[in-house]
Design a protein around this motif. Structure first.
Motif, PDB file in Angstrom:
ATOM      1  N   GLY C 476      37.932 -20.243  11.302  1.00  0.00           N
ATOM      2  CA  GLY C 476      36.750 -20.511  12.122  1.00  0.00           C
ATOM      3  C   GLY C 476      35.596 -21.122  11.354  1.00  0.00           C
ATOM      4  N   ALA C 477      35.887 -21.713  10.192  1.00  0.00           N
ATOM      5  CA  ALA C 477      34.810 -22.262   9.354  1.00  0.00           C
ATOM      6  C   ALA C 477      34.095 -23.415  10.045  1.00  0.00           C
ATOM      7  N   TRP C 478      34.863 -24.274  10.725  1.00  0.00           N
ATOM      8  CA  TRP C 478      34.218 -25.422  11.364  1.00  0.00           C
ATOM      9  C   TRP C 478      33.207 -24.960  12.406  1.00  0.00           C
ATOM     10  N   ARG C 479      33.625 -23.972  13.174  1.00  0.00           N
ATOM     11  CA  ARG C 479      32.708 -23.493  14.202  1.00  0.00           C
ATOM     12  C   ARG C 479      31.505 -22.788  13.579  1.00  0.00           C
ATOM     13  N   ALA C 480      31.744 -22.006  12.542  1.00  0.00           N
ATOM     14  CA  ALA C 480      30.631 -21.291  11.901  1.00  0.00           C
ATOM     15  C   ALA C 480      29.610 -22.299  11.358  1.00  0.00           C
ATOM     16  N   ILE C 481      30.097 -23.367  10.731  1.00  0.00           N
ATOM     17  CA  ILE C 481      29.177 -24.367  10.173  1.00  0.00           C
ATOM     18  C   ILE C 481      28.454 -25.101  11.305  1.00  0.00           C
ATOM     19  N   ALA C 486      23.620 -26.028  14.379  1.00  0.00           N
ATOM     20  CA  ALA C 486      22.984 -26.039  15.695  1.00  0.00           C
ATOM     21  C   ALA C 486      21.726 -25.182  15.687  1.00  0.00           C
ATOM     22  N   GLU C 487      21.853 -24.026  15.025  1.00  0.00           N
ATOM     23  CA  GLU C 487      20.724 -23.110  14.957  1.00  0.00           C
ATOM     24  C   GLU C 487      19.542 -23.775  14.232  1.00  0.00           C
ATOM     25  N   GLN C 488      19.856 -24.449  13.114  1.00  0.00           N
ATOM     26  CA  GLN C 488      18.779 -25.068  12.331  1.00  0.00           C
ATOM     27  C   GLN C 488      18.228 -26.330  13.006  1.00  0.00           C
ATOM     28  N   LEU C 489      19.109 -27.020  13.752  1.00  0.00           N
ATOM     29  CA  LEU C 489      18.662 -28.244  14.428  1.00  0.00           C
ATOM     30  C   LEU C 489      18.020 -27.944  15.777  1.00  0.00           C
ATOM     31  N   GLY C 490      18.197 -26.717  16.236  1.00  0.00           N
ATOM     32  CA  GLY C 490      17.635 -26.335  17.520  1.00  0.00           C
ATOM     33  C   GLY C 490      18.331 -26.991  18.700  1.00  0.00           C
ATOM     34  N   VAL C 491      19.641 -27.164  18.612  1.00  0.00           N
ATOM     35  CA  VAL C 491      20.419 -27.734  19.721  1.00  0.00           C
ATOM     36  C   VAL C 491      21.587 -26.800  20.018  1.00  0.00           C
ATOM     37  N   PRO C 492      22.185 -26.922  21.217  1.00  0.00           N
ATOM     38  CA  PRO C 492      23.390 -26.108  21.489  1.00  0.00           C
ATOM     39  C   PRO C 492      24.537 -26.552  20.571  1.00  0.00           C
TER      40      PRO C 492
END
Lengths: 168, 298, 709
Positions: C476-481, C486-492
């Motif tokens: 699940g590394a791709w999803r975690a990254i 997304a969290e840092q960019l502020g997008v879904p």
């Protein structure tokens, strides 16, 4: 004797394919029909990565001689469309890691729930016994089966009909 | 150099199948469910010149009970092409021969049981399969047909060695007959590793018409049965703890176990003594519970 | 090509279902190119033999064959020791060593062609046990042991070529003789762990082609695209940028899909054929490709009467098989995990990586820690018994706490071993009675030193693309990254894309191993996103962790970041057959901050289940170097119905760093189960805990207790 032609129904569509008599259905589904959800791991019928439904019942396509599929109905996960309640349950629960065993798990659970709409955990584990997941997602796969049972029950409630046939 | 592509023979009647079987003899590999044939081909251990499938012979898949055997006891007739799954789920079998239904439900996985047949598992004579030891202990026989006629072979005489049967090259195994009149029957599958593993030691213990038959499977080339040891239980109402222990120990001493991935010969000998004793204890409980023992004993 | 690959891990409310539930995901084994041929390998039937002649004269004209003469001039390779050629040119060193290969129009034609190649051998003496292989007069596998220039050879190695040793790692901390002199009690024991198979559901698969301008392109399931590229560059004498590695998601890897596996053979075939060539291994070939290191570990542990540890001496023999692969690294990590997470003033470790005529052993989930923890934690219970102490109390008395120095000299921070131990003890009901119960604790290092870098790009449609070499093998590394981005960019998260890694595009990363990716890439990402926000188009970030150990003293920084966990087990034993039943298994893992809870749970459950397999039945068996259980009937892996009650805690702390979770729960599981058995008086030294071994050990106990003291 050369290659022979084999006819069966694949995911609801009649197909005719070329195969050699000692080839397994798995090779034919991948090579001739381009299906990638059936996968070889053990080649012995032990692991379930190559599972398809034959007339609604799970079988190992890696040890099924292709000509034995003649006249049968074969279902693979490609035929479920992507939004089948068992597939939705797997997504909701996130019951997969690498995803390699997932199609086989989904088909096995689909067949189980058609026979036993509300199985207990023990029954689910037994039914999944022959489907191996090396990532070790079993706890969540069992949860997904329970969730799928609930989703299917909900669908049956919403569409009450004679016999309340399982949704496929 | 190219590998010869095998002929695919798909008769639709038993007569046609027998004719093909006689014509091709050992050239043709008989395909019942095809699981074992599939494994052998995948492993490169089998390159058949012809594959003779019985799949299209509808008359070979059936389950029937007849009351006409000599002793007046019911007889279960199983068409050779009956799948494990069909046997395990048959109300007829579940009612009359519950041990058959529960043992077949232990074989491999639901997928394999949907495909594998009762005739196939006996004709394969794989030492680590579950059904042979049980069918042996139940005193089952098979019908072997050839163009010349048919003969009845006990499972004991059918399985002669490692993957080796007494079927002749022109014969087809068409039916399995399991006698009734069972007072108690137990099958214990001891696995040394995964719950999905094949047995390390399998014990079938059956009492029919007051006689005990204990067959140990998965420990040697063929099912192991010692009538002289079983005779110790002759004339006994039940099987008391001491007798169970003694029969277990004698079986352990009499069998020359093999070693494989599931256990060494030395270990298997130890487990045979324990599991035979436990099977007899289970059998005793069953006989007491059903009252079968006291009723049958004259 | 890479953009067309579907990506796993979308969330549940999209219209597009996850490609894993529809079967639409494409693994390396599914990659196809027009006109491609299929490869098959010809393997040595001898454990050690001179290759005299390879005869391809009976092959059909349309089959391409690769023989030792085709590869003799190519470079040696090896990620840590350069001990390998593309084929076994002079000598085959194990049963299964590739000596030739073919490419043909179909997999079946390739298999049939491979059987037509005749090879003449002269058999040579062979050795299979690591301890024997170090004895004078043992058959010598390699004459020269040049250290690799691959950046996987990141630490000092001490090969001893004349005795089959490719690395000797030492820890010299304190004065070992003085330590044992200060001890009131000394316990000593030797343990063995077997080889094991990763059994990724998807076998090794790769495809290679050469472009018209002489570049090599390889599609392969790999955790190590850059290390692979370096070794291929050395083999073919090409600059690294002339080689392109594309790494589709894998159907499981667990350490097996690392460094050069079959990519070089397939590339040679493709060059000779002038067409793309693909190889998908048969299942039995997995056992001939890469396995887990069998180990022999001797532990001597001294303590004061009150349980205070004073001295520990450990000798490890890691059997690396015919080629070193990353065995030196495994031996090093086995070495520095073997003291355990304890304050011990005097520690002396010798860990040898030893060649034998077995198939190569390499990275395996747990990476040396599984073996080390088995020996170390079983010995703690021997000591507790000798001292009449509660095994939990003994551990808590000695366990490292914040600010302590480990035997490598490094100061430990964010330490939670005691928390983990207390959590598992509580869950298993330790204080309600210890019979049939056991526990174990572990520390496991993360790849140090290493470097991770990442690029984040803003797309015209308002979405973002992350360019990152991290491999996806189900963890699940791709999803975690993507979630972190997304969290840092502020997008879904759906607005962040993660294309299949392609070394032509993604920036450098050390590799996807040792549970480092989420932690390291997560840190690199912070800088990348900061830059992107500045310029609006593109951001680059990197994260470097520095450190390393002196190979002769074991002093330095073993790990900049420690994985910490504990396991507890409750068991029942059928005393007549030796069959062991695990009733309840609990682990507690320090997780720092969890990024994606379902994936973290899955990783932890998966580690526990794999640990259960290692504990109970997973073992590759050999007869004179021949694998005797290379199939899933004779080699069992855990199935759904094998599971005991499984519970766990992922211990989080507000503000903590991300901690990798991919392997932490595996190593302590066998030791916890072994200790649970020991609480019943059954002392089994060797894994797995088969009924046969348990029965034998329970009889030793009876004999011992019956014997006059």
């Amino acid at each position: 004797m050369a290659a022979m032609e084999i006819h069966f129904t694949l995911n609801g569509q009649p197909v005719a394919v070329q195969a050699e008599p000692d080839e397994m259905l798995l090779e034919v589904l991948r090579r001739e029909l381009g299906l990638r959800s059936v996968r070889e791991t053990c080649g012995l019928g032990i692991c379930g990565a190559c599972t398809a439904l034959l007339n609604g019942q799970p079988i190992s396509t890696c040890i099924l001689l292709a000509p034995l599929a003649e006249g049968c109905e074969i279902t693979t996960v490609e035929g479920l469309g992507g939004h089948h309640p068992v597939q939705r349950a797997f997504e909701e629960v996130q019951a997969f890691q690498c995803g390699y065993c997932t199609p086989g798990m989904i088909l096995t659970i689909k067949a189980l729930l058609e026979e036993q709409p509300a199985p207990d955990e023990e029954t689910i584990r037994r039914a999944l016994g022959g489907n191996l997941c090396r990532c070790g997602c079993y706890l969540k796969i069992v949860q997904a089966a329970q969730r799928a049972a609930a989703l299917l029950a909900e669908e049956r409630r919403r569409q009450p009909g004679p016999g309340a046939a399982p949704v496929s | 150099m190219a590998r010869p592509i095998p002929a695919w023979l798909a008769p639709t009647s038993l007569e046609e199948a027998l004719e093909l079987r006689a014509r091709y003899g050992e050239e043709a590999t008989v395909v019942a469910g095809g699981t074992f044939v599939g494994i052998l081909i995948n492993q490169g251990l089998l390159q058949p010149a012809a594959l003779l499938t019985l799949r299209q012979i509808a008359e070979l898949a059936y389950l029937r009970v007849e009351d006409a055997s000599a002793s007046g006891k019911p007889l279960l007739r199983i068409g050779a092409m009956t799948t494990h799954r069909a046997l395990e789920r048959s109300p007829l079998v579940q009612r009359g021969w519950p041990v058959l239904a529960s043992t077949f439900a232990l074989v491999a996985s639901p997928r394999v049981r949907n495909q594998a047949t009762v005739g196939g598992v006996l004709a394969d004579a794989d030492y680590a399969s579950d059904p042979p030891a049980l069918l042996h202990a139940l005193g089952a026989s098979v019908v072997a047909r050839s163009p010349q006629g048919q003969r009845l072979i006990s499972v004991e005489e059918l399985i002669v060695g490692h993957y080796e049967t007494s079927l002749r090259p022109d014969e087809l195994l068409t039916e399995i007959q399991v006698p009734g009149g069972i007072e108690g029957a137990v099958y214990r599958k001891f696995r040394s590793r995964s719950s999905e593993d094949r047995p390390c030691v399998a014990v079938a213990a059956v009492r029919r018409e007051g006689r005990l038959r204990v067959t140990v499977g998965a420990v040697a080339e063929r099912p192991q049965y010692f009538p002289e040891i079983c005779a110790l239980a002759e004339g006994q109402a039940g099987i008391d703890a001491e007798l169970a222990r003694e029969i277990g120990e004698r079986y352990a001493a009499a069998i020359e176990p093999l070693s494989d991935a599931r256990g060494s010969a030395h270990y298997r000998r130890r487990v045979i003594a324990v599991e035979v004793r436990r099977a007899l204890e289970d059998l005793h409980q069953q006989i007491i519970a059903t009252g079968g023992g006291s009723q049958r004993h004259v | 090509m890479s953009r067309a690959m579907p990506e796993p891990g979308e969330n549940t409310h999209r219209t597009e279902p996850d490609p894993r539930v529809t079967g639409a995901i494409r693994y390396a084994q599914d990659v196809e190119l027009p006109d491609m041929l299929y490869a098959c390998i010809v393997r040595s039937p001898y454990a050690h033999a001179r290759v005299l002649r390879v005869d391809t004269s009976s092959l059909p004209a349309d089959v391409v064959a690769l023989t030792p003469d085709d590869v003799r001039a190519l470079g040696l390779y090896g990620c840590q020791i350069k001990d390998q050629q593309v084929l076994a040119v002079e000598r085959a060193l194990y049963i299964g060593d590739p000596v030739a290969a073919v490419a043909a129009a179909s997999p079946r034609a390739a298999r049939e062609a491979a059987e037509l190649i005749e090879v003449d051998y002269e058999e040579l003496p062979a050795v299979f046990d690591a301890v024997e292989a170090m004895q004078p007069g043992a058959p010598l596998l390699h004459e020269d042991l040049a250290i690799s220039d691959n950046d996987a050879a990141y630490f000092g190695m001490r090969p001893e070529p004349q005795r089959n040793v490719c690395h000797h790692f030492r820890i010299r901390h304190g004065d070992i003789e003085q330590g044992f002199a200060e001890a009131d009690v000394i316990v000593e024991e030797t343990y063995r762990t077997p080889s094991a198979q990763h059994v990724p559901m998807e076998p090794h698969a790769c495809l290679a082609r050469w472009t018209a301008d002489g570049r090599l392109e390889v599609w392969t399931g790999t955790q190590t695209p850059f290390n692979l590229r370096m070794d291929l560059a050395g083999i073919f004498g090409l600059p690294q940028e002339r080689i392109r590695i594309i790494a589709p998601p894998m159907g499981g890897a667990f350490g097996s899909k690392t460094f050069v596996r079959y990519e070089a053979i397939v590339a040679c075939l493709a060059r000779k054929a002038g067409r793309p060539v693909k190889l998908v291994l048969r299942r039995d070939e997995e056992w001939l490709t890469l396995n887990r290191h069998p180990s022999t570990i001797h532990v001597k542990l001294g303590a004061r009467r009150d349980g205070t540890l004073v001295a520990k001496q450990v000798t490890c023999w890691a059997n690396t098989g015919a080629y070193a692969d990353c065995g030196p690294g495994v031996a090093q990590k086995m070495g520095f995990a073997s003291p355990g997470p304890y304050r011990i003033p005097h520690v002396w470790v010798d860990s040898y990586c030893v060649y034998t005529n077995l198939p190569s052993n390499g990275a395996f989930r747990g990476y040396g820690a599984t073996q080390a923890v088995w020996a170390s934690e079983r010995t703690m219970d021997l000591l507790a018994e000798r001292l009449g102490l509660d095994p939990l109390e003994l551990r808590l008395k000695n366990v490292l706490v914040d600010g302590d120095r480990y035997c490598t000299g490094e100061v430990m921070h964010d330490v939670h071993f005691a928390d983990c131990l207390k959590a598992v003890a509580g869950q298993i009901g330790w204080h309600e009675g210890r019979r049939g119960k056991g526990l174990a604790v572990l520390l496991k290092g993360m790849q140090t030193p290493s470097r991770a870098s990442i690029v984040v790009e803003a797309n015209d449609d308002g979405s973002y693309t992350v360019h990152c070499a991290t491999a996806e093998m189900g963890q699940g590394a791709w999803r975690a990254i993507r979630m972190l981005a997304a969290e840092q960019l502020g997008v879904p998260v759906e607005r962040v894309h993660f294309p299949v890694p392609d070394t032509d595009i993604v920036p450098y990363d050390t590799r996807t191993t040792s549970s480092r990716s989420t932690y390291m890439m997560g840190r690199a990402l912070v800088e990348a996103v900061r830059q992107l926000k500045e310029n609006g188009e593109l951001g680059y970030g990197e994260c470097v962790n520095e450190g390393g150990l002196d190979p002769d003293t074991g002093q330095g920084i073993a790990s900049t970041h420690w994985h910490q966990g504990a396991a507890a087990a409750e068991v029942r034993v059928d005393e007549e057959t030796g069959k062991l039943e695990v009733v309840h298994l609990h682990t507690a893992i320090y997780a720092g901050r969890v990024v994606n809870p379902p994936a973290a749970q899955l990783q932890n459950e998966g580690s526990m289940i794999m640990g259960l397999g290692s504990a109970l039945f997973e073992e590759i068996t050999f007869a004179e170097g021949q694998v005797t259980n290379a199939n899933l009937s004779d080699y069992n892996i855990p199935a759904a119905d094998d599971l005991p009650r499984i519970t766990y805690d992922l211990i989080e702390r507000p503000g903590a760093e991300i901690h990798g979770l991919g392997e932490t729960a595996l190593p302590p599981v066998p030791a916890a189960i072994g200790n649970a058995l020991f609480s019943l008086g059954i002392h089994v030294r060797d894994l797995p805990l088969t009924p046969e071994r348990v029965l034998e050990a329970s009889e030793r106990r009876r004999v011992r207790s019956a014997a006059p003291v």
